[in-house]
Design a protein around this motif. Structure first.
Motif, PDB file in Angstrom:
ATOM      1  N   THR A   1       0.800  -1.227   0.000  1.00 42.05           N
ATOM      2  CA  THR A   1       0.000   0.000   0.000  1.00 42.05           C
ATOM      3  C   THR A   1       0.831   1.274   0.000  1.00 42.05           C
ATOM      4  O   THR A   1       0.300   2.353  -0.191  1.00 42.05           O
ATOM      5  CB  THR A   1      -0.940   0.042   1.223  1.00 42.05           C
ATOM      6  OG1 THR A   1      -0.148  -0.037   2.421  1.00 42.05           O
ATOM      7  CG2 THR A   1      -1.928  -1.101   1.200  1.00 42.05           C
ATOM      8  N   VAL A   2       2.133   1.167   0.260  1.00 40.29           N
ATOM      9  CA  VAL A   2       2.968   2.374   0.262  1.00 40.29           C
ATOM     10  C   VAL A   2       4.108   2.261  -0.752  1.00 40.29           C
ATOM     11  O   VAL A   2       4.259   3.102  -1.621  1.00 40.29           O
ATOM     12  CB  VAL A   2       3.552   2.646   1.671  1.00 40.29           C
ATOM     13  CG1 VAL A   2       4.433   3.893   1.645  1.00 40.29           C
ATOM     14  CG2 VAL A   2       2.430   2.829   2.680  1.00 40.29           C
ATOM     15  N   VAL A   3       4.889   1.176  -0.649  1.00 36.12           N
ATOM     16  CA  VAL A   3       6.063   1.050  -1.526  1.00 36.12           C
ATOM     17  C   VAL A   3       5.634   0.918  -2.986  1.00 36.12           C
ATOM     18  O   VAL A   3       6.117   1.652  -3.851  1.00 36.12           O
ATOM     19  CB  VAL A   3       6.934  -0.151  -1.106  1.00 36.12           C
ATOM     20  CG1 VAL A   3       8.080  -0.340  -2.080  1.00 36.12           C
ATOM     21  CG2 VAL A   3       7.467   0.053   0.306  1.00 36.12           C
ATOM     22  N   LEU A   4       4.698  -0.007  -3.253  1.00 33.71           N
ATOM     23  CA  LEU A   4       4.302  -0.221  -4.656  1.00 33.71           C
ATOM     24  C   LEU A   4       3.753   1.044  -5.305  1.00 33.71           C
ATOM     25  O   LEU A   4       4.233   1.425  -6.374  1.00 33.71           O
ATOM     26  CB  LEU A   4       3.308  -1.375  -4.767  1.00 33.71           C
ATOM     27  CG  LEU A   4       3.913  -2.776  -4.897  1.00 33.71           C
ATOM     28  CD1 LEU A   4       2.835  -3.771  -5.296  1.00 33.71           C
ATOM     29  CD2 LEU A   4       5.048  -2.807  -5.911  1.00 33.71           C
ATOM     30  N   PRO A   5       2.778   1.723  -4.690  1.00 32.21           N
ATOM     31  CA  PRO A   5       2.274   2.925  -5.370  1.00 32.21           C
ATOM     32  C   PRO A   5       3.336   4.007  -5.534  1.00 32.21           C
ATOM     33  O   PRO A   5       3.393   4.674  -6.563  1.00 32.21           O
ATOM     34  CB  PRO A   5       1.157   3.429  -4.449  1.00 32.21           C
ATOM     35  CG  PRO A   5       0.878   2.354  -3.481  1.00 32.21           C
ATOM     36  CD  PRO A   5       2.026   1.408  -3.473  1.00 32.21           C
ATOM     37  N   LEU A   6       4.195   4.181  -4.513  1.00 32.22           N
ATOM     38  CA  LEU A   6       5.188   5.256  -4.602  1.00 32.22           C
ATOM     39  C   LEU A   6       6.333   4.902  -5.540  1.00 32.22           C
ATOM     40  O   LEU A   6       6.946   5.780  -6.144  1.00 32.22           O
ATOM     41  CB  LEU A   6       5.739   5.591  -3.207  1.00 32.22           C
ATOM     42  CG  LEU A   6       4.806   6.407  -2.320  1.00 32.22           C
ATOM     43  CD1 LEU A   6       5.388   6.570  -0.923  1.00 32.22           C
ATOM     44  CD2 LEU A   6       4.538   7.774  -2.925  1.00 32.22           C
ATOM     45  N   ALA A   7       6.630   3.587  -5.668  1.00 30.61           N
ATOM     46  CA  ALA A   7       7.743   3.183  -6.539  1.00 30.61           C
ATOM     47  C   ALA A   7       7.245   2.814  -7.933  1.00 30.61           C
ATOM     48  O   ALA A   7       7.998   2.261  -8.735  1.00 30.61           O
ATOM     49  CB  ALA A   7       8.495   2.021  -5.904  1.00 30.61           C
TER      50      ALA A   7
END
Lengths: 376, 231
Positions: free
Chosen positions: B139-145
């Motif tokens: 929910t954080v790493v995938l969308p931001l990366a």
């Protein structure tokens, strides 16, 4: 400090309040080395300010409580729950806390509402729609819920961040200088929301700040930090009436009095308020629900006379006794602590006047108060 | 100047190979990139160098060692034989393994860079909101990366399509199994079928241009979005 500690510990029984002890070292070389070594006991309700200059370890303490500093040793109980000790380290995501960072730290790829939902989904409790509505209402963000964070102003972003923290329904809310990254206008915009937050939700809040005006307005208790250590903690009135702490820069030093409104004088637009030790006349503020007022009397607005003056324009004259005299950083000045009934006031006087009036400990004096500000 | 059935077969094989390699690499390279982006271990330097080796080594060197390793007496070969899969050289899956090694840095590095760019704060914020480590990744790493993953996908795919030397070493030129476009062009030229070579080469040029155009357009858009940070 030791007796305060006992007092607070008594007030915060093991089932209530927050007891924390932390040790944490940073930096290898002597030059960059910083060590945090604190023990605090905080009541399980109201706002407790963590006050100190930059680099005093306020943020580190907050991060330790949140479990964001994995290398910290110590122990932490929050309302009877063990979060950390020698054998236990509850990871951050399993601690029932809310954290508001200096910068809003919203998820930029989610709308404001998406950010709130992120918290709701993970709070392990049922979130009834009334709570959501209440939080949105108190923070005043109903109109911006569909926006992405990049479209919001700094103040709006911070309000969304506070709402998000509230919606994780925490047992403890940690706020790390939530106003520090905002300009004065935005600060004034958010302060009322923080006051509403304190009044509307029964969550203990730890509020890190180096701004005296925020603390006297918001906090009930305070922990004063310097160089990684706690130098004082206790009730806000008691701490701010101490001459030896000199909280804030010298022109900000002043005592706090909790007052009750006794009478409102329509003719002169004044109100008479009583505190534990005397009464004051203050400019009337029409504030119907507030029957108690927190008054701040700056030390620089207090002067002393040996006889009561009736030919003075000063409206508020009290009698008191000199308790303590401390040298100011400024060699011309000194800070005098005065006992008025059960309360205390501070006066900033020149060394010269001190000598001229032969002011010594225990001497009875008349206290003239030039002005007093209603801070809450 | 038209494509024969044989040419079409090589195109499909190439696309199948590149797709398989890209998907497997995204799965395999993400943990590697995550580790490289977040570790404080002394082994980060050596590991980064190993991942980057295919950037500087001639494909023949890689191919040579992979051929030995996957052969009947090599470590990988022994392993695959023990599993009853036979040996990998001169098979499609041998090509997949070799291509994964060859394209690894092109997938790891963009993902690693974008994870490093996220910093700690969004992850800490998610943790304080009750998100555990796996939750935080999705929910954080995938969308931001996401930009990093997009770049990694495009580069990994395109780089696999464009390989030649390592294919020749590991795969040879077996129709339908290991004969990819670059090898087919080589065969056409060897047989002096210049018209065929032209047709396939033209396809490759157009494909490569379109891929790179996509990549740069995409990156420029990201930058424009990134500029409107805060207000």
């Amino acid at each position: 400090m030791a007796d305060n500690m006992e007092e607070i510990k008594k007030a915060t029984t093991s089932a209530q309040g927050i007891q924390a002890r932390f040790q944490l070292g940073f930096g290898q070389s002597a030059k960059t080395h910083f060590e945090l070594d604190v023990e605090i006991a905080i009541p399980g309700q109201g706002i407790t300010a963590i006050f100190g200059e930059s680099g005093s370890g306020k943020t580190s303490l907050l991060r330790c409580i949140a479990g964001l500093e994995k290398n910290a040793c110590g122990c932490l109980h929050v309302n009877g729950e063990l979060w950390q000790d020698a054998a236990v380290f509850v990871p951050t995501h399993k601690r029932s806390l809310g954290y508001v960072f200096q910068e809003a730290s919203l998820f930029e790829y989610l709308t404001a509402m998406g950010n709130l939902r992120y918290a709701i989904k993970r709070n392990n409790q049922t979130t009834n729609p009334e709570l959501l509505e209440q939080v949105i209402g108190v923070m005043g963000i109903a109109g911006i819920l569909s926006q992405l964070p990049e479209a919001l102003s700094g103040g709006e972003r911070q309000r969304v961040a506070i709402a998000r923290a509230l919606l994780s329904q925490p047992k403890l809310l940690l706020m790390d200088e939530p106003l520090a990254s905002l300009d004065t206008a935005r600060k004034l915009e958010i302060l009322p929301y923080l006051e509403r937050l304190r009044n509307s939700f029964n969550i203990p809040i730890l509020y890190v700040s180096h701004a005296v005006d925020e603390i006297v307005r918001l906090a009930d208790h305070a922990v004063i930090m310097a160089q990684g250590k706690v130098i004082a903690q206790g009730g806000i009135t008691q701490l701010f009436s101490r001459a030896d702490l000199s909280l804030g820069v010298s022109n900000e030093v002043g005592a706090i009095l909790e007052c009750k409104v006794m009478e409102r004088d329509k003719q002169w637009h004044l109100m008479r308020v009583a505190f534990n030790g005397g009464e004051l006349w203050l400019p009337n503020v029409e504030n119907k629900q507030n029957t108690t007022q927190r008054i701040r009397v700056l030390a620089s607005d207090v002067s002393l006379t040996l006889t009561p003056h009736t030919d003075s324009s000063i409206l508020n004259v009290l009698s008191g006794e000199i308790q303590e005299i401390i040298n100011d950083q400024d060699p011309a000045m000194s800070l005098v602590r005065l006992k008025v009934g059960e309360s205390y006031l501070l006066a900033r006087l020149t060394q010269k006047s001190l000598q001229k009036l032969a002011l010594t400990l225990g001497k009875s004096v008349w206290i003239q108060i030039k002005s007093a500000a209603i801070v809450r | 100047m038209s494509l024969t059935d044989g040419d079409m077969a090589t195109i499909w094989l190439t696309l199948r190979l590149a797709t398989t390699v890209t998907i497997l690499l995204l799965i395999f390279a993400t943990p590697v990139a995550w580790w490289l982006a977040t570790t404080k271990s002394w082994f980060k330097g050596p590991m980064s160098a190993i991942v980057a080796l295919p950037l500087v080594l001639p494909p023949t060197v890689l191919g040579f060692y992979l051929l030995l390793a996957m052969g009947p007496n090599g470590a990988i070969g022994q392993f695959t034989q023990a599993l009853g899969l036979g040996t990998l050289p001169f098979t499609f899956w041998g090509l997949v393994v070799a291509s994964m090694v060859y394209s690894l840095p092109f997938v790891v590095q963009p993902i690693q860079n974008s994870i490093e760019a996220i910093g700690n704060r969004p992850l800490e914020a998610a943790a304080t909101l009750g998100a555990g480590p796996i939750d935080r990744f999705f929910t954080v790493v995938l969308p931001l990366a996401k930009p990093g993953f997009m770049t990694a996908t495009i580069l990994g795919f395109a780089h696999t399509v464009g390989e030649f030397g390592i294919v020749l070493m590991i795969g040879g030129s077996i129709p339908g199994e290991t004969r990819v476009v670059s090898v087919q062009i080589y065969d056409h030229v060897e047989a002096l079928e210049y018209a065929q070579a032209h047709a396939l080469s033209g396809v490759m040029i157009v494909f490569s241009f379109v891929v790179l155009l996509m990549l740069y357009t995409f990156q420029r858009k990201r930058k424009a979005v990134g500029m409107t940070y805060g207000r």
